[in-house]
Design a protein around this motif. Sequence first.
Motif, PDB file in Angstrom:
ATOM      1  N   ARG A  49       0.837  -1.202   0.000  1.00 45.89           N
ATOM      2  CA  ARG A  49       0.000   0.000   0.000  1.00 45.89           C
ATOM      3  C   ARG A  49       0.873   1.254   0.000  1.00 45.89           C
ATOM      4  O   ARG A  49       0.581   2.237  -0.679  1.00 45.89           O
ATOM      5  CB  ARG A  49      -0.911  -0.017   1.236  1.00 45.89           C
ATOM      6  N   THR A  50       1.990   1.231   0.753  1.00 48.57           N
ATOM      7  CA  THR A  50       2.900   2.369   0.760  1.00 48.57           C
ATOM      8  C   THR A  50       3.443   2.630  -0.642  1.00 48.57           C
ATOM      9  O   THR A  50       3.478   3.765  -1.118  1.00 48.57           O
ATOM     10  CB  THR A  50       4.066   2.111   1.730  1.00 48.57           C
TER      11      THR A  50
ATOM     12  N   LEU B 274       7.955  22.939   2.197  1.00 47.93           N
ATOM     13  CA  LEU B 274       6.580  23.279   2.548  1.00 47.93           C
ATOM     14  C   LEU B 274       5.554  22.372   1.884  1.00 47.93           C
ATOM     15  O   LEU B 274       4.605  21.935   2.539  1.00 47.93           O
ATOM     16  CB  LEU B 274       6.304  24.751   2.228  1.00 47.93           C
ATOM     17  N   PRO B 275       5.690  22.043   0.574  1.00 53.56           N
ATOM     18  CA  PRO B 275       4.713  21.123  -0.021  1.00 53.56           C
ATOM     19  C   PRO B 275       4.717  19.739   0.618  1.00 53.56           C
ATOM     20  O   PRO B 275       3.742  18.988   0.471  1.00 53.56           O
ATOM     21  CB  PRO B 275       5.150  21.052  -1.496  1.00 53.56           C
ATOM     22  N   LEU B 276       5.798  19.375   1.301  1.00 52.31           N
ATOM     23  CA  LEU B 276       5.857  18.074   1.956  1.00 52.31           C
ATOM     24  C   LEU B 276       5.172  18.080   3.309  1.00 52.31           C
ATOM     25  O   LEU B 276       5.031  17.012   3.933  1.00 52.31           O
ATOM     26  CB  LEU B 276       7.318  17.639   2.134  1.00 52.31           C
TER      27      LEU B 276
ATOM     28  N   TRP C 169       9.163  21.255  11.674  1.00 50.37           N
ATOM     29  CA  TRP C 169       8.761  19.895  12.006  1.00 50.37           C
ATOM     30  C   TRP C 169       7.764  19.377  10.990  1.00 50.37           C
ATOM     31  O   TRP C 169       7.069  20.150  10.324  1.00 50.37           O
ATOM     32  CB  TRP C 169       8.199  19.815  13.427  1.00 50.37           C
ATOM     33  N   LEU C 170       7.741  18.078  10.842  1.00 52.21           N
ATOM     34  CA  LEU C 170       6.804  17.395   9.956  1.00 52.21           C
ATOM     35  C   LEU C 170       6.009  16.414  10.799  1.00 52.21           C
ATOM     36  O   LEU C 170       6.585  15.507  11.413  1.00 52.21           O
ATOM     37  CB  LEU C 170       7.553  16.647   8.848  1.00 52.21           C
TER      38      LEU C 170
ATOM     39  N   GLY D   9      -0.254   7.648   6.008  1.00 53.12           N
ATOM     40  CA  GLY D   9      -1.188   8.768   6.070  1.00 53.12           C
ATOM     41  C   GLY D   9      -0.601  10.018   5.441  1.00 53.12           C
ATOM     42  O   GLY D   9      -1.297  10.772   4.756  1.00 53.12           O
ATOM     43  N   TRP D  10       0.681  10.239   5.676  1.00 53.33           N
ATOM     44  CA  TRP D  10       1.379  11.382   5.061  1.00 53.33           C
ATOM     45  C   TRP D  10       1.380  11.261   3.545  1.00 53.33           C
ATOM     46  O   TRP D  10       1.102  12.231   2.822  1.00 53.33           O
ATOM     47  CB  TRP D  10       2.793  11.432   5.622  1.00 53.33           C
ATOM     48  N   LEU D  11       1.677  10.074   3.042  1.00 51.45           N
ATOM     49  CA  LEU D  11       1.683   9.876   1.595  1.00 51.45           C
ATOM     50  C   LEU D  11       0.296  10.109   1.012  1.00 51.45           C
ATOM     51  O   LEU D  11       0.158  10.697  -0.073  1.00 51.45           O
ATOM     52  CB  LEU D  11       2.161   8.462   1.267  1.00 51.45           C
ATOM     53  N   ALA D  12      -0.743   9.642   1.700  1.00 50.72           N
ATOM     54  CA  ALA D  12      -2.104   9.848   1.206  1.00 50.72           C
ATOM     55  C   ALA D  12      -2.419  11.344   1.114  1.00 50.72           C
ATOM     56  O   ALA D  12      -3.062  11.798   0.159  1.00 50.72           O
ATOM     57  CB  ALA D  12      -3.109   9.139   2.114  1.00 50.72           C
ATOM     58  N   ARG D  13      -1.961  12.116   2.090  1.00 50.38           N
ATOM     59  CA  ARG D  13      -2.189  13.569   2.038  1.00 50.38           C
ATOM     60  C   ARG D  13      -1.423  14.196   0.882  1.00 50.38           C
ATOM     61  O   ARG D  13      -1.918  15.111   0.213  1.00 50.38           O
ATOM     62  CB  ARG D  13      -1.785  14.216   3.361  1.00 50.38           C
ATOM     63  N   LEU D  14      -0.207  13.708   0.641  1.00 48.71           N
ATOM     64  CA  LEU D  14       0.568  14.246  -0.480  1.00 48.71           C
ATOM     65  C   LEU D  14      -0.107  13.945  -1.813  1.00 48.71           C
ATOM     66  O   LEU D  14      -0.078  14.769  -2.729  1.00 48.71           O
ATOM     67  CB  LEU D  14       1.982  13.664  -0.466  1.00 48.71           C
TER      68      LEU D  14
END
Length: 623
Positions: free
Chosen positions: A333-334, A504-506, A526-527, A536-541
């Motif tokens: 999935r990743t 910033l886009p990340l 910080w991220l 979850g981060w990848l899904a937001r990206l």
Amino acid sequence: MTRTISDRISENAARTFVGREAELAVLRSAVLDPDRVVALVHGPGGIGKTRLLRAVLGELPVDTAVTVLDGRDVEPTPEGVLRALERALGTPDVVTALGTAPRHVLAIDTYEVLGLADTWTRTTFLPMLPTSVFTVLVGRDRPASAWHTAPGWAGSVVELCVGPLPPGPARELLRARGLDEAEARRADDFAHGHPLALELAAATSRGRPGAATSPATAGGPVPGGLLDCFVDGLSPEATTALEAASTTRWVTEPLLAAVLDRGDHEARAAYDGLRRLPFVDATTDGLVLHDVVRDTVGHDLAVRDPERRRRYRRRAASFLAGRPPSRDDLWQRTADLMFLIENPVVRDACFPSARPTHVVEPARREDATAIAEIALAHEPAPVAEALARWWASHPETFAVARDPDGAVAAFVQIAELGTVDPDLLGSDPVARPWLEHLRENPPAPEERVLLMRRWLGRESGELRSPAVSACWLDVKRTYMQWRPRLRRLYSTVVDLPRLGPIFLPLGFAPAGPGVGIEGTTYQPVWLDFGPQSVDGWLARLVDTDLDVAPPDDGCDATDDCSLSPREREVLALLADGLSNRDIGARLYVSEKTAGRHVSNIFTKLEVHTRAQAARLAAERGWL
């Protein structure tokens, strides 16, 4: 013993494998040579590397054990490689299992997608294997120079570059596929000896005799025009299914139904049609397009109909987000989410557009001087002294990017919060803001926190360079290793105007006010990966990547509103004479993405050259 259909298929494949005598001899000799331990086989996509590997493996002595992994199915981390080997060997004791046979050949195909694990493979994994194990790494990219230059590897490595077939073997292959001499000559003129192109030419000629009549443009990894010629022979429904499949890493029937927005019956017909295509492999997970075909079809769709491609990708992302994976297929999935992202800073971690020019590996004791010199060249004295204290206390947290000659070109330092000496953190003026932010926003006990204390290039400082980019890429390896418990990453940035468009886009955000040290301001950032960690981060990206505003309406012929904001940026740089590579570097995208923007501009402006585009932009006052 009863013969099976699989036996017959294997024999037929062996009989129709032509040419490659020199390559076969080199690889066969290396496998059987007790003084050799690894073969590095590389060449463009579709050039026949996998068939060459299978041909050699199929003729090994009967007492030779063989284990084959496909890099596409392996998480690009040390743990992921070991898990894949445990599954393949049926035991967690991988090293012992590999050493039980007089000769054991371990082959990893599609190795280019395991770039994040390459240094570990060379420096840790292979050295601990028995000398009876011979490893074959097969990928698109030329291997890192460290395979030849690192101490101890000389004489143990064989490198084999696989290129196009000469005319004789190429036409022999075509005749074996049922073409007569005239058809074989036309097809080879079209394919220039590229095996995948030859296979497609043969399929095209069988279906439509005389179709491949015009020579293609030489010079690329796949002759231009051949794939268009083949796709043109498909039905509209099959072409649509192929284009939809090109936007995802693989397809199952439910995923194809979601991407096409079709019912079960139509999706089943589309899936069955894809499965019959000669460049599609049926695996246990679904259908996989040959990467050359997938990339070519996907690029063509992006140029012709970017909005439809965006719809396909958005539907795929929605489908994947709605089907939480089990622990066993968490990596799949990743990888699926990462494939949908076009930001090269993230995507290149698993789907590299080019092999990094620098090798990143753990810093060695003798690297201390080079790291200190880089720090002193780019940091105020108090900050360089703090970095020296980090090295003295936690040298294991440093990694270096090496030039082809082995010299340190950049370094990055990254550590887990819980492993760092608290007194060291408290005495470091750059790190103190992180501690304050953590006190105000404490993570949950089970959540892991990374500290990327600093990265610096020998020539570029903190700014982007090939060496620094290689360090950033290596940080993604840590992301992969620590999911699903990784929650936060803290770092610091000095040159926000230049690095902001990258970070910033990340999802990076300020973690408090900047800290001034001898005239230099260090901005803590910080991220927050979120409760679902890296996935979850990848899904937001993906959502951010696909949330592109359409051009404004109501403009006349002198306006440039048919171009997206990004295309306007590209047009301005194009008019300044920048190449696609330079445009990509300026906008922090890959050269391939910059080229796609240029193609879109040509299409929308109805021009054919960069000079015409620049002239039209100047005439209409867009610059």
